[in-house]
Design an enzyme around this catalytic site. Structure first.
Site, PDB file in Angstrom:
ATOM      1  N   VAL A 142       5.196   7.908   0.220  1.00 12.57           N
ATOM      2  CA  VAL A 142       5.177   8.232   1.646  1.00 12.57           C
ATOM      3  C   VAL A 142       4.293   9.474   1.736  1.00 12.57           C
ATOM      4  O   VAL A 142       4.697  10.554   1.307  1.00 12.57           O
ATOM      5  CB  VAL A 142       6.596   8.497   2.200  1.00 12.57           C
ATOM      6  CG1 VAL A 142       6.530   8.987   3.632  1.00 12.57           C
ATOM      7  CG2 VAL A 142       7.455   7.246   2.099  1.00 12.57           C
ATOM      8  N   PRO A 143       3.070   9.329   2.241  1.00 18.00           N
ATOM      9  CA  PRO A 143       2.061  10.386   2.112  1.00 18.00           C
ATOM     10  C   PRO A 143       2.217  11.538   3.108  1.00 18.00           C
ATOM     11  O   PRO A 143       1.402  11.720   4.026  1.00 18.00           O
ATOM     12  CB  PRO A 143       0.746   9.625   2.338  1.00 18.00           C
ATOM     13  CG  PRO A 143       1.126   8.541   3.284  1.00 18.00           C
ATOM     14  CD  PRO A 143       2.529   8.135   2.878  1.00 18.00           C
ATOM     15  N   CYS A 144       3.229  12.340   2.903  1.00 14.66           N
ATOM     16  CA  CYS A 144       3.477  13.463   3.806  1.00 14.66           C
ATOM     17  C   CYS A 144       2.327  14.467   3.790  1.00 14.66           C
ATOM     18  O   CYS A 144       2.143  15.211   4.754  1.00 14.66           O
ATOM     19  CB  CYS A 144       4.801  14.136   3.474  1.00 14.66           C
ATOM     20  SG  CYS A 144       4.984  14.620   1.756  1.00 14.66           S
ATOM     21  N   HIS A 145       1.534  14.466   2.717  1.00 16.19           N
ATOM     22  CA  HIS A 145       0.384  15.380   2.661  1.00 16.19           C
ATOM     23  C   HIS A 145      -0.646  15.042   3.736  1.00 16.19           C
ATOM     24  O   HIS A 145      -1.460  15.893   4.104  1.00 16.19           O
ATOM     25  CB  HIS A 145      -0.260  15.355   1.262  1.00 16.19           C
ATOM     26  CG  HIS A 145      -0.839  14.045   0.863  1.00 16.19           C
ATOM     27  ND1 HIS A 145      -0.052  13.005   0.391  1.00 16.19           N
ATOM     28  CD2 HIS A 145      -2.113  13.589   0.864  1.00 16.19           C
ATOM     29  CE1 HIS A 145      -0.839  11.977   0.107  1.00 16.19           C
ATOM     30  NE2 HIS A 145      -2.085  12.305   0.388  1.00 16.19           N
ATOM     31  N   VAL A 147       0.102  14.355   6.825  1.00 15.57           N
ATOM     32  CA  VAL A 147       0.632  14.749   8.130  1.00 15.57           C
ATOM     33  C   VAL A 147       0.382  16.246   8.283  1.00 15.57           C
ATOM     34  O   VAL A 147       0.818  17.046   7.455  1.00 15.57           O
ATOM     35  CB  VAL A 147       2.136  14.420   8.246  1.00 15.57           C
ATOM     36  CG1 VAL A 147       2.643  14.759   9.644  1.00 15.57           C
ATOM     37  CG2 VAL A 147       2.394  12.942   7.926  1.00 15.57           C
TER      38      VAL A 147
END
Length: 175
Positions: A142-145, A147
């Protein structure tokens, strides 16, 4: 007579070392429950996923997923994560919606917290998205980077420098 309680769990942990870095993943029968970015030591990786109480399993499917985590971290393109089953147990429906919205952000792109909130069906919930991303147990799947704040880079659990490095490897910043 003293009562004993045994917690039944189907959780297991898999570990992978690549070079001098370590990744851990906690898996349930429903899929990947938690993972971490590469760490300096195996113990740090296990701690990051709170996996000290789980049996260690070396299953090919799990090792393949952990290799994908290294690949994502290293900025490799065209990584297919669509076959990875994710276990969203313990997340509220709104938190799961934020995870799913973040997963729609393409490689090399970013979206603002407010935009992710809208995609998740939670207009005006940018701060909520920030909190969910700060507690993302499935990074970098889940690519929170990806956001970011509407006024800058925003925060990152692994540190702002790590977030910037991640985004630079993906080519998210124009020269």
């Amino acid at each position: 007579m003293k009562a004993e309680f045994t917690v039944m769990t189907d959780m297991v942990i898999a570990l992978l070392q690549r070079g001098n870095k370590h990744v851990a993943g906690v898996f349930s029968s429903n899929g990947l429950y938690a993972t971490c970015l590469p760490r300096e030591t195996e113990e740090e990786a296990i701690l990051a996923v709170e996996g000290f109480d789980f049996p260690v399993i070396k299953q090919d499917e799990y090792i393949e997923i952990l290799n994908l985590i290294f690949d994502i971290y290293e900025g490799k393109k065209n990584i297919n994560i669509s076959r990875i089953r994710l276990d969203f147990a313990g997340l509220t429906p709104k938190q799961a919606a934020v995870y799913k919205a973040a997963m729609t952000i393409p490689y090399g792109k970013t979206l603002a917290y407010g935009t992710v909130a809208e995609i998740a069906g939670l207009p005006h919930a940018a701060r909520f998205v920030g909190t969910v991303m700060a507690n993302n147990r499935l990074a970098p799947i889940v690519p929170c980077h990806r956001v970011v704040s509407s006024t800058g880079i925003g925060g990152y659990g692994g540190g702002i420098t790590t977030k910037i490095e991640f985004l630079e490897r993906e080519g998210a910043f124009a020269d």
